[in-house]
Write an enzyme that holds these catalytic residues in place. Sequence first.
Site, mmCIF file in Angstrom:
data_model
loop_
_atom_site.group_PDB
_atom_site.id
_atom_site.type_symbol
_atom_site.label_atom_id
_atom_site.label_comp_id
_atom_site.label_asym_id
_atom_site.label_seq_id
_atom_site.Cartn_x
_atom_site.Cartn_y
_atom_site.Cartn_z
ATOM 1 N N LYS A 131 2.818 11.435 -3.017
ATOM 2 C CA LYS A 131 1.858 10.725 -3.869
ATOM 3 C C LYS A 131 0.906 11.698 -4.558
ATOM 4 C CE LYS A 131 -1.679 7.075 -3.450
ATOM 5 N NZ LYS A 131 -2.218 6.069 -2.514
ATOM 6 N N GLU A 191 -7.177 0.422 -4.709
ATOM 7 C CA GLU A 191 -7.210 0.305 -3.249
ATOM 8 C C GLU A 191 -8.557 -0.192 -2.715
ATOM 9 O OE1 GLU A 191 -5.966 4.228 -2.220
ATOM 10 O OE2 GLU A 191 -3.894 3.882 -2.809
ATOM 11 N N ASP A 204 -12.894 5.077 1.035
ATOM 12 C CA ASP A 204 -11.457 5.097 1.303
ATOM 13 C C ASP A 204 -10.976 6.542 1.416
ATOM 14 O OD1 ASP A 204 -8.738 4.901 1.361
ATOM 15 O OD2 ASP A 204 -8.530 3.677 -0.446
ATOM 16 N N ASP A 234 0.878 -1.176 0.000
ATOM 17 C CA ASP A 234 0.000 0.000 0.000
ATOM 18 C C ASP A 234 0.915 1.225 0.000
ATOM 19 O OD1 ASP A 234 -1.773 2.052 0.433
ATOM 20 O OD2 ASP A 234 -2.420 1.381 2.414
#
Length: 625
Positions: A86, A185, A207, A24
């Site tokens: 990210k 994800e 999420d 992850d």
Amino acid sequence: MLLQIAEPGQSPLPHQVKLAVGIDLGTTNSLVASVRGGRADVLVDESGQFMLPSVVNYSSPDGPVVGSAALELASQHPADTLVSVKRFMGRGRKDAGKDAERSHYRLADGEEGMVSFVTSQGDISPVQASAEILAVLGERARQTLGGEIEGAVITVPAYFDDAQRQATKDAATLGGLPVLRLLNEPTAAAVAYGLDSQEEGVIAVYDLGGGTFDISILRLHRGVFEVLATGGDTALGGDDLDAAIVNWALEQAADVELQAGQYRALHRMARKAKESLSSELVVELPLGDVIADADPVTLRREEFEAFIQPLVKRTLRACRRCLRDADIDAVDDVVLVGGSTRVPLIREAVEDFFKRPPLIDIDPDRVVAIGAAIQADILVGNRPEGDLLLLDVIPLSLGLETMGGLVEKIVPRNTTIPVTRAQEFTTFKDGQTALAVHIVQGERELVADSRSLARFELRGIPPMVAGAARIRVTFQVDADGLLNVTAREETTGVESAVTVKPSFGLSDEQITEMLQSSFSHAEEDKTARQLAEQRLDAEQLLQGLDAALAADGAELLSEAECQALHQKMQALRDAARGEDGALLRALTEELGRASEAFAARRMDKSIKQALAGVSLEELDQEVRE
């Protein structure tokens, strides 16, 4: 003598297990997990920590520092410490500038390609920084598992576009990890909960990570895990909840100007306050540790909930759109992912929206990595019984430009991947020997309103009359969501192709607007497309008549007939430059009717020429044959 026969891709030794990991790669923290003894769990470092802060520091001449040690250097060396990198994956300078300014980064010069950050060790791209994080996780896995990693599944937000996915894959390669596939994800989270073991079910995965928000609706049907729809925001996450506390704290301190290092320290303090407010009703922020002479301030949970309410509502709006896209009213299960889903207000809002309590049995920080590890174990061949089939979808439609600046959608959004779609096209002009292929992304009808992904040319088409060539354009989207486009002329076999690797990604505003504008501009787009198609019809008619008049006009038409046709042609040209679609259609039809007699005379002339010198006996013989 006994011979062992193994399934393809699996070890011939019954007790030999291939080492595979799930990673992850998060905005705030990253994790690595693996299946050991039939059970998936995260791997810890030498100090027993399972989360690696997604932070890289470049202030030391000895090389980059990654993780907690880098985080400790953030306030002392803010420009050399890349946090939440990210958020910049696959993004260009233009759309990433605001986030870079807020994070106190200095961007390298140059408008082309992905952004780079100026550090003491030179210009560093988000791919390079992410590769350092992945390399540390890979080494942790090798040390823990005792061997080389044979395959890794790396998770990405479901809403990542082609550029962001490719950047993630490049980072893994640079970090020395063999990538089996990229996995959305939310899908990984559903796998972790074992929801794939159910016979049927519709699952919502909410999420809220450090820097991105995703909502996905998945349907399980007889072993097939299909993503019905996905949505979200690539620039909304836990960082924004922290930033809301920072802004509130600065208001309490009379809006003092902070240096970059102070801002980083205050941001860390805000994050700890957010985490504490998940279990406490009141938290104290010692502002004097960051701002000289500042008094400590007290933040109550209800105050915190009041100023994050707009952010929570943004996530619920995305959930509403996703349900509408999936064409469903209710779900069977709701899974929470991401540390910020521990915030009580968020859990209450999600339960109220979906009308059912969310699943929270697995640590929301671990759940994605665990699901990725399970999928990696299957893909590497350790689980012959593994029959889980994951079907993700593309977030935005893919198509190409046709004459008149129109978009022809080849792969509509929310199409299950991997997918291959093909469509035949032809040439627009007589003798055309090349075709320019322009690949676009988005929901609008006109190229001008869509995002350009790539261009390439198909050359070597044999010269033919317009419309005779058969050019097959094939779109292939692989399991990682990456696009390959091929154009092939069917009669000669000449072919050209491109793998779409755009150098920058979509900003959060662009992604949201591309979906919203397809609804808000639907009627306008329909009218614009009709007008463009009518202009194209008019242009084709005018080009054909120009060629016909040049060849046979003087011979087959009187001067008055020629003049009348030219007048109508000029009127049509004038209308094609305007915006009146009804007038353009009427004049096109009028010119078509006016030229019918001329077309008939040309046909008669062609027949006479073909029959010239042919006797009735020869013609009768040809008919008989």
